[in-house]
Design an enzyme around this catalytic site. Structure first.
Site, PDB file in Angstrom:
ATOM      1  CE1 TYR A  96      -8.642   2.191  -0.876  1.00 53.63           C
ATOM      2  CE2 TYR A  96     -10.187   0.830   0.366  1.00 53.63           C
ATOM      3  CZ  TYR A  96      -9.228   1.828   0.324  1.00 53.63           C
ATOM      4  OH  TYR A  96      -8.858   2.453   1.475  1.00 53.63           O
ATOM      5  CD  GLU A 137      -5.580   3.375   0.697  1.00 54.08           C
ATOM      6  OE1 GLU A 137      -6.618   3.882   1.145  1.00 54.08           O
ATOM      7  OE2 GLU A 137      -4.669   4.052   0.189  1.00 54.08           O
TER       8      GLU A 137
END
Ligand code: GDP
Ligand code: MN
Length: 392
Positions: A105, A192
């Site tokens: 991530y 993101e």
């Protein structure tokens, strides 16, 4: 403004980030032909992903693999039209399926308190990061970029090592710096990548591992959009709340809330104060609505239309402080709006400042319920919402 994954990937690609190719399809037939060319180019499977502006598509069944054109068509036809968190899927992304070794991530967000861009990384990618943050906050590593110097190489390297990406150091550094560049280039609030993935790809006679952005989420700062007129094209009309579109066209700042008292106010500060006083009087505001400075009758009428379109609204509180905005203009707008009103909702009006006397005269003649002070206006509106039909 939220934009679709495919558009977010376009922005990342333009900033030089490694994003595998994709096609957007609106029908199962289009998905089939996209899959045919991807499979013909040597991929053994394709991935088909719902394009909706919500997360967790994978869990909801909106991300599926297919091994043939037939299967791709069937999968696309199942995903198109399905509802994910209340949103109907109208398009899918089709790409060569990645052979994932490990998911990470990585995101960049605007940290308003620190007034800097914050990078957050984790070796636990793919899953919902909120869950990781809640259960194992240590699994998330962070670093701030400097407002002028950006993200230094050593900071990016440190972040990569702490994320467990030491084996892909060069690529990880380039991607981390690329996220910061993307934030600046488009005035984004959030970029993101989840998952950022190490994937296996056939190289020259051997298999190579690469770090790529498999998913992308970008949120743009609405207030900065005028600096990037070309990004306006990325707004997805399929998913915009019609009330938001109306408010934008009319030049109103409108945010829907859960209560029953519709508020029409000029100025953001006064709008917040009005909401506070509604709450203090025992009510709940149905919206935040700033009609802005110098509002004329037509903008007042548009604002009234927005408020009345919300079935939760049981009473309306109008609180105008005339400065540049003229009280009589607002009064005329209210009278016009009430004449066209489809639903009879009690209204309490307080207008002070420029041309307040003329406004009072107009409102009296039109038999509006008025109030001299804001406390009185809030109390009357709350009482009217509690006993509908009483006419305030
Ligand atoms: P989200 O659920 O809305 O965040 O959608 P993602 O694009 O992140 O996809 C969810 C999950 O599907 C990922 O975490 C992966 O595990 C899986 N996935 C997505 N793309 C691929 C792919 O190309 N190949 C494989 N094998 N899995 C994928
Ligand atoms: Mn994702």
């Amino acid at each position: 403004m939220k934009i679709q994954e495919a558009d977010a990937k376009g922005l990342l690609l333009a900033q030089g980030l490694p994003v595998p190719g994709w096609t957007v399809a609106r029908t199962a037939g289009e998905a089939r032909s996209a899959a045919e060319s991807i499979l013909a180019a040597g991929a053994d499977r394709v991935v088909i992903k719902a394009q909706v502006l919500v997360g967790g598509r994978g869990k909801a069944g909106g991300v599926k693999l297919a091994g043939s054109a037939d299967e791709a068509e069937a999968v696309a036809s199942a995903i198109l039209g399905m509802s994910i968190k209340g949103i109907t899927v109208r398009k899918v992304l089709v790409a060569a399926a990645a052979d994932i070794v490990k998911e990470f991530y990585l995101s960049a967000v605007l940290d308003r308190a620190a007034r800097r861009i914050l990078l957050m990384g984790s070796a636990e990618g793919g899953v919902e990061i909120e869950q990781v943050a809640a259960e194992r906050p240590d699994a998330i590593v962070t670093v701030h970029a400097h407002p002028h110097l950006g993200l230094a190489d050593w900071q990016a390297r440190d972040l990569a090592f702490r994320m467990g990406l030491g084996g892909q150091l060069k690529a990880a550094v380039a991607i981390a710096k690329g996220l910061v560049r993307t934030m600046h280039a488009y005035d984004a609030d959030l970029v993101e990548i989840n998952p950022l993935a190490i994937v296996r790809e056939p190289g020259e006679g051997t298999i190579v591992e690469k770090l790529v952005c498999l998913d992308a989420k970008v949120t743009l700062d609405d207030s900065a959009l005028p600096r990037h007129p070309e990004l306006e094209a990325l707004r997805d009309p399929d998913e915009e709340d019609p009330a938001d579109a109306l408010a934008r066209a009319a030049g109103l700042t409108f945010i829907r809330l859960d209560g029953s008292i519709g508020c029409m106010v000029n100025g953001a500060g006064l709008a917040m104060t009005t909401m506070d006083l509604v709450k203090r009087a025992g009510g709940e505001p149905a919206n935040f609505l700033d009609i802005g400075g110098g509002a004329k009758a037509d903008r007042v009428a548009a604002a009234m239309g927005l408020i009345l379109a919300d079935p939760k609204v049981k009473a309306i509180l109008v609180n105008i402080f005339g400065g540049i905005t003229r009280g009589d203009e607002v009064a005329r707008g209210l009278i016009e709006a009430r004449a066209q009103q489809v639903r009879d909702v009690p209204m309490v009006v307080r207008i002070v400042g420029t041309n307040a006397a003329e406004a009072a005269e107009l409102l009296r003649a039109a038999r509006f319920v008025t109030a001299a002070t804001l406390d009185e206006a809030a109390a009357k509106a709350v009482a009217a919402a509690a006993s509908p039909g009483s006419g305030a």
